[in-house]
Design a protein around this motif. Structure first.
Motif, short mmCIF file in Angstrom:
data_model
loop_
_atom_site.label_atom_id
_atom_site.label_comp_id
_atom_site.label_asym_id
_atom_site.label_seq_id
_atom_site.Cartn_x
_atom_site.Cartn_y
_atom_site.Cartn_z
N GLU A 1 -20.44 -30.77 24.76
CA GLU A 1 -21.36 -31.53 25.60
C GLU A 1 -21.87 -32.73 24.81
O GLU A 1 -22.52 -32.57 23.77
CB GLU A 1 -22.55 -30.66 26.01
CG GLU A 1 -22.20 -29.44 26.84
CD GLU A 1 -22.06 -29.78 28.32
OE1 GLU A 1 -22.29 -30.96 28.68
OE2 GLU A 1 -21.71 -28.87 29.09
N PRO A 2 -21.57 -33.94 25.26
CA PRO A 2 -22.02 -35.11 24.50
C PRO A 2 -23.51 -35.39 24.72
O PRO A 2 -24.06 -35.10 25.78
CB PRO A 2 -21.17 -36.24 25.06
CG PRO A 2 -20.89 -35.82 26.47
CD PRO A 2 -20.78 -34.32 26.44
N ALA A 3 -24.13 -35.93 23.68
CA ALA A 3 -25.52 -36.37 23.78
C ALA A 3 -25.64 -37.65 22.99
O ALA A 3 -26.06 -37.65 21.83
CB ALA A 3 -26.47 -35.29 23.25
N GLY A 4 -25.18 -38.72 23.59
CA GLY A 4 -25.17 -39.99 22.89
C GLY A 4 -23.91 -40.15 22.05
O GLY A 4 -22.84 -39.64 22.37
N GLU A 5 -24.06 -40.83 20.93
CA GLU A 5 -22.92 -41.11 20.06
C GLU A 5 -22.75 -39.98 19.04
O GLU A 5 -23.72 -39.49 18.48
CB GLU A 5 -23.14 -42.44 19.34
CG GLU A 5 -21.94 -42.94 18.57
CD GLU A 5 -22.17 -44.33 18.00
OE1 GLU A 5 -21.83 -45.32 18.69
OE2 GLU A 5 -22.73 -44.42 16.89
N HIS A 6 -21.51 -39.57 18.81
CA HIS A 6 -21.21 -38.48 17.89
C HIS A 6 -20.19 -38.93 16.85
O HIS A 6 -19.22 -39.61 17.18
CB HIS A 6 -20.64 -37.27 18.63
CG HIS A 6 -21.59 -36.62 19.58
ND1 HIS A 6 -22.28 -35.48 19.28
CD2 HIS A 6 -21.98 -36.97 20.84
CE1 HIS A 6 -23.04 -35.13 20.30
NE2 HIS A 6 -22.87 -36.04 21.26
#
Length: 506
Positions: free
Chosen positions: A465-470
């Motif tokens: 699950e993305p939450a902004g930049e990774h």
């Protein structure tokens, strides 16, 4: 100072040189009979080691374009010089036929001398003769009997001569373009590769690899088997040897109890296997694409080695190919190798070493000599081709997990899928670990099914699950429990290392 006439002749000579190269290409194609081939081989052989290393480090896979461009330029210059001599002699004799004969005859001699093919040399000779014959003007066609200094007094004649010269040059360049386009069209229409001898089991192995594949969302990610046309290809020169099965043989020489020569018919009668083997180039970047996997049809090399009773103090051998490439290798490791004559159920294509190449399990691609013709058992260790140029790529491959652009996919539920391949040589890949926070925490990725073949890559997949930049980091662990090293290095001298890192998300 070069006068108008000499400038015109220089331009025509260059056009004749280019036409000669195109004519040779039209007749011979991209084969050893093409006049540029021996020039390219000489350029490769004479290039100094520091230049080779710097070019590879700076330009990577595009480095080969430099030496082929240089070879083409030299070839145009050589044939252009012959054409210029024809033009000069035509001026002296005031006879068109003399110029055409010198340009054509000289180009034929040069082409035949370079390639050793007399009939094919006509491909270079005829276009050169035509350009000189059509482009040369008699003295009566220029002011003051051909006096270049008087040309300024006759603008109309100057324009006519200029138009005639540009027309001939344009015609020569048009011939070059048509030849390249036509030859490419012919190449794309080549007959498909025939099935390899003794390859009946290859189809079952290919199905086995296909069934082991992961299901991923990405349409562009490579499957478990790399199609022949997409498999990476690296050679020391641009022109592949053309060796027929009737011509081919493998000779064991040097420190042996008895020398032996094996021809193709004898080789394919030996016990045949269909092995899945991954190859990776020592010169690729950490996340590069010079890696591929195929099912190879062939026979183990150990019985042949044992039959010649290898001797010599160094327990090493030099493998040589028809292209002039050579690599030294320990005999006990070589004995684990495989002589392959098939690829994905088909005959080896010329670019992959037809009719026979060697495959050394778990070692860098440079050890897998194509067009194999000789195995010399040595008494004293010696450097191979790339070792002489500052590389040390005959060791075991380093473990790597790849993450290419097509392996990053946004799923319909909002998650991001990461997918790629991992390779660790003969220990195999035990697991792939993925971090989505720059390496602070790790999760095990899903892997494709393990195969009985040791020296083969595996696919991996991980969704999050993305939450902004990774900052995504991937690393592999081999079958012996050794984790891929985090120490970053470039390809020179013994292969790139480190962890692949990618920025993913907004």
């Amino acid at each position: 100072m070069i006068n108008v006439s000499e400038r015109r002749e220089t331009l025509l000579a260059a056009a004749a040189g280019a036409a000669a190269i195109a004519g040779s290409y039209l007749v011979a194609g991209w084969t050893p009979s093409f006049v540029v081939r021996p020039i390219d081989q000489t350029v490769v052989n004479l290039t100094l080691r520091p230049i080779v290393t710097a070019t590879i480090e700076t330009l990577g896979e595009a480095g080969h374009l430099i030496h082929i461009a240089l070879a083409l330029a030299i070839a145009v210059g050589l044939f252009g010089t012959v054409a210029f001599a024809g033009l000069r002699l035509a001026v002296r004799t005031d006879r068109r036929a003399v110029g055409a004969a010198i340009a054509g005859g000289g180009s034929w001699l040069l082409a035949a001398g370079l390639t050793g093919v007399s009939t094919g040399a006509l491909g270079a000779a005829l276009p050169a003769a035509a350009v000189v014959g059509i482009g040369w003007l008699p003295s009566s066609a220029t002011p003051s009997g051909g006096d270049a200094g008087a040309v300024r007094d006759a603008p109309a004649v100057v324009d006519a001569v200029r138009r005639q010269t540009l027309g001939v040059v344009a015609g020569a360049l048009g011939f070059v373009a048509a030849t390249v386009v036509g030859r490419r069209a012919l190449a794309s229409a080549d007959d498909p590769l025939p099935n390899a001898p003794r390859s009946e089991g290859a189809a079952a192995r290919l199905r086995e690899l296909d069934s082991a594949s992961l299901t991923v969302e990405s349409d562009g990610l490579q499957e478990m088997v790399t199609p022949i046309g997409e498999f990476y290809n690296v050679d020391i020169a641009e022109f592949d040897p053309e060796v027929t099965t009737e011509e081919w043989s493998l000779t064991f020489t040097g420190e042996t109890g008895s020398e032996r020569t094996v021809d193709f018919d004898e080789l394919i009668e030996r016990p045949a296997e269909n092995r899945a083997v991954t190859l990776r180039c020592v010169g690729e970047d950490l996340n590069g694409r010079r890696i591929g996997n195929a099912v190879w049809t062939g026979t183990p090399i150990r019985p042949l080695l044992e039959s010649v009773d290898p001797q010599g103090d160094c327990n090493c051998a030099m493998l040589r190919g028809e292209d002039g490439y050579y690599v030294q290798f320990p005999v006990d490791i070589l004995a684990e190798g495989f002589l392959a004559w098939g690829m994905n159920g088909k005959e080896l294509p010329t670019s992959h070493g037809h009719p026979v190449r060697v495959l050394i399990p778990g070692h860098w691609g440079e050890t897998n000599v194509k067009w194999l013709s000789e195995i010399e058992l040595l008494n004293v260790e010696d450097d191979g081709y790339w070792e002489e140029r500052g590389w040390e790529g005959t060791g075991e491959v380093t473990t790597v997990a790849k993450l290419w652009d097509e392996g990053i996919t946004e799923l319909g539920d909002g998650r991001i899928e990461l997918a790629g391949h991992a390779y660790a040589g003969t220990p195999g890949v035990e697991r792939v670990e993925v971090s989505t926070d720059g390496g602070d925490s790790w999760a095990d990725a899903e892997l494709s099914d393990a195969l009985p073949d040791a020296d083969v890559w595996r696919q991996w997949r991980h969704a999050f699950e993305p939450a902004g930049e990774h900052e995504v980091v991937v690393r592999a662990v081999d079958g012996e429990g050794t984790r891929q090293t985090s120490e970053a290095s470039g390809p020179v001298p013994s292969g790139a290392s480190g962890w692949v890192r990618r920025t993913v998300g907004e």
